[in-house]
Scaffold this motif. Structure first.
Motif, PDB file in Angstrom:
ATOM      1  N   TYR A  61       9.137 -29.682 -12.592  1.00  0.00           N
ATOM      2  CA  TYR A  61       9.576 -29.876 -11.204  1.00  0.00           C
ATOM      3  C   TYR A  61      10.651 -28.850 -10.834  1.00  0.00           C
ATOM      4  N   ASP A  62      11.627 -28.651 -11.721  1.00  0.00           N
ATOM      5  CA  ASP A  62      12.682 -27.675 -11.429  1.00  0.00           C
ATOM      6  C   ASP A  62      12.098 -26.283 -11.224  1.00  0.00           C
ATOM      7  N   LEU A  63      11.154 -25.906 -12.091  1.00  0.00           N
ATOM      8  CA  LEU A  63      10.552 -24.580 -11.991  1.00  0.00           C
ATOM      9  C   LEU A  63       9.677 -24.460 -10.738  1.00  0.00           C
ATOM     10  N   ALA A  64       8.949 -25.525 -10.405  1.00  0.00           N
ATOM     11  CA  ALA A  64       8.095 -25.502  -9.212  1.00  0.00           C
ATOM     12  C   ALA A  64       8.938 -25.352  -7.955  1.00  0.00           C
ATOM     13  N   LEU A  65      10.015 -26.120  -7.883  1.00  0.00           N
ATOM     14  CA  LEU A  65      10.890 -26.056  -6.717  1.00  0.00           C
ATOM     15  C   LEU A  65      11.490 -24.665  -6.563  1.00  0.00           C
ATOM     16  N   GLN A  66      11.991 -24.104  -7.680  1.00  0.00           N
ATOM     17  CA  GLN A  66      12.580 -22.757  -7.640  1.00  0.00           C
ATOM     18  C   GLN A  66      11.546 -21.717  -7.216  1.00  0.00           C
ATOM     19  N   SER A  67      10.320 -21.877  -7.722  1.00  0.00           N
ATOM     20  CA  SER A  67       9.248 -20.918  -7.402  1.00  0.00           C
ATOM     21  C   SER A  67       8.917 -20.926  -5.912  1.00  0.00           C
ATOM     22  N   HIS A  68       8.769 -22.111  -5.336  1.00  0.00           N
ATOM     23  CA  HIS A  68       8.428 -22.194  -3.920  1.00  0.00           C
ATOM     24  C   HIS A  68       9.582 -21.707  -3.040  1.00  0.00           C
ATOM     25  N   ASP A  99       6.435 -36.320  -2.644  1.00  0.00           N
ATOM     26  CA  ASP A  99       5.641 -37.525  -2.368  1.00  0.00           C
ATOM     27  C   ASP A  99       5.013 -38.060  -3.656  1.00  0.00           C
ATOM     28  N   ASP A 100       4.526 -37.151  -4.501  1.00  0.00           N
ATOM     29  CA  ASP A 100       3.923 -37.577  -5.770  1.00  0.00           C
ATOM     30  C   ASP A 100       4.949 -38.300  -6.647  1.00  0.00           C
ATOM     31  N   ILE A 101       6.133 -37.722  -6.725  1.00  0.00           N
ATOM     32  CA  ILE A 101       7.183 -38.316  -7.565  1.00  0.00           C
ATOM     33  C   ILE A 101       7.660 -39.645  -6.990  1.00  0.00           C
ATOM     34  N   ASN A 102       7.791 -39.702  -5.687  1.00  0.00           N
ATOM     35  CA  ASN A 102       8.231 -40.943  -5.052  1.00  0.00           C
ATOM     36  C   ASN A 102       7.233 -42.085  -5.206  1.00  0.00           C
ATOM     37  N   SER A 113      15.982 -37.804  -6.905  1.00  0.00           N
ATOM     38  CA  SER A 113      15.956 -37.440  -5.477  1.00  0.00           C
ATOM     39  C   SER A 113      15.190 -36.128  -5.277  1.00  0.00           C
ATOM     40  N   PRO A 114      13.860 -36.183  -5.329  1.00  0.00           N
ATOM     41  CA  PRO A 114      13.085 -34.951  -5.122  1.00  0.00           C
ATOM     42  C   PRO A 114      13.306 -34.410  -3.717  1.00  0.00           C
ATOM     43  N   SER A 115      13.417 -33.114  -3.611  1.00  0.00           N
ATOM     44  CA  SER A 115      13.730 -32.468  -2.330  1.00  0.00           C
ATOM     45  C   SER A 115      12.557 -32.522  -1.363  1.00  0.00           C
ATOM     46  N   LYS A 116      12.882 -32.787  -0.080  1.00  0.00           N
ATOM     47  CA  LYS A 116      11.877 -32.722   0.972  1.00  0.00           C
ATOM     48  C   LYS A 116      12.434 -31.893   2.119  1.00  0.00           C
ATOM     49  N   TYR A 117      11.578 -31.081   2.699  1.00  0.00           N
ATOM     50  CA  TYR A 117      11.989 -30.177   3.770  1.00  0.00           C
ATOM     51  C   TYR A 117      11.167 -30.471   5.021  1.00  0.00           C
ATOM     52  N   ILE A 118      11.443 -31.602   5.635  1.00  0.00           N
ATOM     53  CA  ILE A 118      10.642 -32.046   6.779  1.00  0.00           C
ATOM     54  C   ILE A 118      10.931 -31.203   8.021  1.00  0.00           C
TER      55      ILE A 118
END
Length: 378
Positions: A61-68, A99-102, A113-118
């Motif tokens: 998750y950390d790597l995916a978030l950083q990548s995006h 959403d998947d994690i939640n 608290s997974p990040s969301k950018y609505i």
């Protein structure tokens, strides 16, 4: 014993491989961080205490978030006109991960608290719609049919991103009518009352085809009467005319065969023993062919320049056949098939109107294929 040990080894190895796949470890090692998160989440939903899946989820998750987020920053600095679509895509992926994690209670203990950018997603979608809208306006200003088609698709993409973006619906409608080619199809004229009904039926088939044509949304066909009633100014006029046609050319051919058959019982002796001999017959076979054919000319003219843009000719032929026979002599010289043919009588041929219709069938097939070929990607 050796075979049992080997079997256990393969089972153990398979479990390790399967475990790595289902926990997302393999995807993580390959750098597919989104897939790794998805697999880890799926595993933890079914097995909340799976240690490996927990470790994979945290790292992936950390790597995916950083990548995006890195891709988003890079896109914002680029000169790509449609960079906001790439940015929007990455925000969507980040939000999907959240959403998947939640949806997984066990996952929330690892990523609370997974990040969301609505808001950021909504803004990027709006900016992406604006880029497509401006691109569409640019194509419209070119003021030609091909550019108008491109403008139509750009406004369509605008509305897919933002259904109520400015006046995109109206601009899309403007672009459509600027891109459309209006084709008026003139009726076929056959100066013969004998074939009028058949020609009318042929015309009806053509009218049905152009009425149902929908392969290319930017080509609209109109019958001549329809175009007159709706006051359509055509872009092209499609004309159909028979260069020539011949109905009912009759050819009759007679073939005479001398037949004989040996060892046929032709009588009896006084002792009632069969007498064998040779029987003979003359067989006359008649073959009648009635040929009908025609050549249809299709021409497409540009209405403004009056120039011919396409011309094709389509031939069609239909041959009606009949055969019968007669004989003289001993019918025992004939085979069963030959004898059956002598029992047939000459048939009346179809009326001229039917013959006309039959030779137009292959013409119709060629005609609609060619019209489709020409206009499908016009």
């Amino acid at each position: 014993m050796e075979n049992v040990s080997r079997l256990r080894y393969f089972i153990y190895l398979s479990l390790i491989i399967i475990g790595g796949c289902t926990t997302g470890k393999n995807a993580l090692q390959k750098g597919d961080y989104d897939a790794s998160v998805s697999k880890a989440v799926s595993r933890l939903q079914n097995s909340p205490k799976n240690t490996e899946a927990m470790q994979v989820l945290k790292t992936a998750y950390d790597l995916a978030l950083q990548s995006h987020l890195r891709k988003i920053d890079e896109a914002k600095l680029s000169n790509d006109l449609f960079r906001w679509e790439s940015i929007m895509y990455d925000y969507q992926k980040i939000n999907q991960l959240a959403d998947d994690i939640n949806s997984c209670p066990a996952c929330l203990t690892i990523v609370p608290s997974p990040s969301k950018y609505i808001t950021e997603l909504a803004d990027s979608k709006y900016m992406a719609a604006g880029a497509r809208y401006n691109s569409g306006l640019g194509y419209l200003r070119d003021n030609n049919r091909l550019a108008a088609k491109k403008a139509y698709y750009e406004f369509e993409k605008t509305l897919n991103l933002e259904p109520n973006y400015k006046d995109a619906k109206a601009k899309m409608e403007d672009a459509y009518w600027a891109a459309v080619t209006r084709v008026v199809v003139q009726p076929i004229i056959v100066n013969s009352s004998l074939y009028k009904l058949s020609a009318d039926y042929f015309q009806q088939q053509i009218d049905q085809f152009i009425g149902k044509y929908a392969r290319n949304r930017f080509v609209l066909f109109y019958g001549e009467q329809q175009a007159t009633e709706q006051k359509i100014v055509p872009d092209q006029v499609l004309s159909l005319n028979f260069d020539d046609f011949v109905v009912g050319q009759t050819y009759v051919k007679e073939r005479v065969e001398k037949l004989k058959r040996d060892s046929v019982v032709i009588g009896e002796t006084r002792e009632r023993k069969p007498i064998y001999g040779t029987v003979k017959a003359t067989l006359s076979i008649f073959e009648k062919n009635i040929s009908s054919s025609g050549l249809l000319d299709m021409s497409i003219m540009d209405w403004q320049t009056k120039k011919l843009v396409r011309q094709q000719k389509f031939p069609g032929t239909y041959v009606w056949r009949d055969s019968w026979a007669s004989y003289k002599g001993d019918d025992r010289a004939l085979s069963k098939q030959q004898l059956a043919m002598t029992k047939r009588r000459e048939m009346l041929p179809p009326p001229p109107s039917t013959l006309f219709l039959e030779f137009t069938k292959p013409i119709y097939s060629q005609l609609v294929d060619d019209i489709s070929y020409y206009y499908n990607n016009y």
